[in-house]
Enzyme design. Structure first.
Site, PDB file in Angstrom:
ATOM      1  N   CYS A 177      71.103  54.333  43.387  1.00  0.00           N
ATOM      2  CA  CYS A 177      71.241  53.430  44.301  1.00  0.00           C
ATOM      3  C   CYS A 177      69.998  52.936  45.237  1.00  0.00           C
ATOM      4  O   CYS A 177      69.954  51.743  45.565  1.00  0.00           O
ATOM      5  CB  CYS A 177      72.352  53.683  45.439  1.00  0.00           C
ATOM      6  SG  CYS A 177      72.195  54.852  46.401  1.00  0.00           S
ATOM      7  N   ASN A 178      68.873  53.791  45.183  1.00  0.00           N
ATOM      8  CA  ASN A 178      67.965  53.666  46.083  1.00  0.00           C
ATOM      9  C   ASN A 178      66.666  53.422  45.186  1.00  0.00           C
ATOM     10  O   ASN A 178      65.667  52.942  45.938  1.00  0.00           O
ATOM     11  CB  ASN A 178      67.502  54.763  47.218  1.00  0.00           C
ATOM     12  CG  ASN A 178      68.633  54.806  48.281  1.00  0.00           C
ATOM     13  OD1 ASN A 178      68.928  53.998  48.592  1.00  0.00           O
ATOM     14  ND2 ASN A 178      68.833  56.192  48.733  1.00  0.00           N
TER      15      ASN A 178
ATOM     16  N   SER B 259      63.442  59.997  49.799  1.00  0.00           N
ATOM     17  CA  SER B 259      64.745  59.499  49.954  1.00  0.00           C
ATOM     18  C   SER B 259      65.002  59.007  51.293  1.00  0.00           C
ATOM     19  O   SER B 259      64.303  59.148  52.341  1.00  0.00           O
ATOM     20  CB  SER B 259      65.708  60.742  49.972  1.00  0.00           C
ATOM     21  OG  SER B 259      65.597  61.401  48.402  1.00  0.00           O
TER      22      SER B 259
ATOM     23  N   GLY C  18      88.901  56.358  54.368  1.00  0.00           N
ATOM     24  CA  GLY C  18      87.789  55.350  54.128  1.00  0.00           C
ATOM     25  C   GLY C  18      86.589  56.160  53.503  1.00  0.00           C
ATOM     26  O   GLY C  18      86.537  57.215  53.184  1.00  0.00           O
TER      27      GLY C  18
END
Length: 426
Positions: A51-52, A109, A191
């Site tokens: 995702c990064n 990261s 959530g």
């Protein structure tokens, strides 16, 4: 000439809207990355896509320019309406290798030292193997990067301490109780943050996990994934009475757990209970924390823990960089050993060392015998080496030279002088 290059889009420079477009799913590996092999002298490609970041580590033989094929690949993924190349990062030689080592060690990261990236590096190693994208250099680079990532986490504290609120909540509970072996936890709100807490609790071995949510079906879905126990929100206080650890992460506008009903529900308890409120606005009425045997922490308490742990990780960066430099030096020496000339020099040096060792037996011999032994052994050595050295130089392709050089290095355990990093920067 062996050349190593890096191309990538990362969170540092690339907006998420573009990172979403250039993700390398399995179909993209087959349709877009695999065809790079053979273009511009490209012989190996290691792709990494999370995702990064989306990155390519490319090995070339010869003087071909990989920029064109790589930019075309990313332009095809991004679409004609986006100028993808303006965000594309590039590095060559040992700088490219250093990029992957820093990624595997968690230095590159968004969350310093996060552990998931090392698993993702291994996952894409497996994918690249299935698509036959890797070769001698990329396999060795990955071996070095994975080893460096493990060392970083074992020999430094770069991955120690929770640096997310969800993980900090679980870490706090683990420290207070010393473990979760016989503990029951209740999670209120499933959530994104609540689900992360649930996964952390399960990963740390909680005995029983109740999942409560205003929409019961969502509790059921998460329970299937985590083998938790879904509970209707109407049974909240009865569930609290059975729990040792309570983490609340709803988006409710008012207090979900109120002091009065809570006091009644736990009145018969004879053991302590920990409540961690990570919701904004808060889920748990502060007066709950005044009750005997109750430990109540809110998000401000956890943010303090997270900030302290983040500072500790940042203090470890220099240690990790020194460790990575050692690993990078070893990779550079190995990479330098793959060139034909150093291999030939090392092979001759190996034979010469053996010849000199054998000549030591003639130290006390008459001068004429020593001279004869010197002349005969040198001629014998040169004749032995003439054919393999000549064939090595005459091999038609760089890939053949690479494979034969590596074979000689392994068979004869050749030692090479330290490589000049600049030799692999172009």
């Amino acid at each position: 000439m062996i050349r190593l290059s890096y191309y990538g889009f990362t969170y540092r420079q690339t907006p998420v809207e573009l990172r979403e477009r250039v993700v390398l799913a399995d179909d993209a590996l087959a349709a877009r990355v695999a065809p790079l092999i053979g273009q511009a002298g490209i012989t190996e490609v290691y792709p990494l896509s999370t995702c990064n970041r989306t990155e390519l580590y490319i090995v070339q033989l010869g003087d071909g320019d990989a920029d064109g094929p790589v930019r075309a690949l990313f332009a095809g993924l991004a679409g004609a309406d986006v100028r993808a190349d303006r965000y594309l990062e590039r590095a060559t030689g040992l700088e490219a290798a250093r990029r992957l080592l820093e990624v595997a060690a968690g230095l590159d990261s968004m969350v310093m030292g996060e552990p998931q990236i090392l698993g993702q590096v291994k996952e894409f190693q497996d994918k690249a193997r299935r698509h036959q994208l890797l070769g001698t250099v990329t396999e060795r680079l990955l071996q070095t990067a994975i080893h460096a990532g493990k060392r970083a986490r074992e020999e430094t504290e770069i991955g120690q301490g929770a640096v997310s609120v969800s993980f900090a909540a679980v870490e706090l509970a683990r420290k207070i109780f010393g473990g979760f072996e016989h503990k029951t936890a209740a999670l209120i709100g499933v959530g994104e943050m609540g689900a992360l807490c649930a996964r952390h609790l399960q990963a740390h071995g909680v005995h029983r996990l109740y999942l409560l949510n205003r929409t019961f079906e969502r509790s059921v879905e998460l329970a299937r994934e985590l083998t938790g126990i879904p509970v209707p929100i109407e049974e909240l206080y009865a569930t609290l009475a059975q729990s040792d650890i309570v983490i609340s992460a709803t988006a409710a506008p008012g207090f979900v757990i109120q002091a009065g009903p809570f006091r009644e529900s736990v009145a018969a308890r004879r053991r302590e209970i920990l409540l961690v409120d990570i919701a904004i606005p808060r889920d748990i009425e502060p007066a709950v924390g005044d009750l005997a045997g109750v430990f109540l922490y809110d998000i401000d308490d956890l943010e303090g823990i997270v900030d302290a742990n983040r500072r500790k990780r940042e203090a470890e960066v220099d240690k990790v960089r020194r460790l990575l430099l050692d690993e990078l030096d070893a990779f550079a020496r190995w990479l330098g050993s793959l060139d034909v000339t150093p291999t030939i020099v090392a092979l001759r040096g190996k034979f010469e060392t053996i010849r000199r060792r054998e000549l030591d037996g003639y130290r006390n011999a008459p001068p004429q015998e020593r001279e004869l032994a010197e002349r005969v052994t040198r001629a014998f050595m040169n004749k032995l080496l003439h054919a393999p050295v000549t064939r090595l130089k005459e091999l038609p392709s760089e890939s053949d030279k690479l494979r034969c050089s590596e074979a000689l290095n392994r068979l004869f355990e050749l030692e090479h002088p330290p490589a000049d990093p600049e030799a692999h920067e172009s």
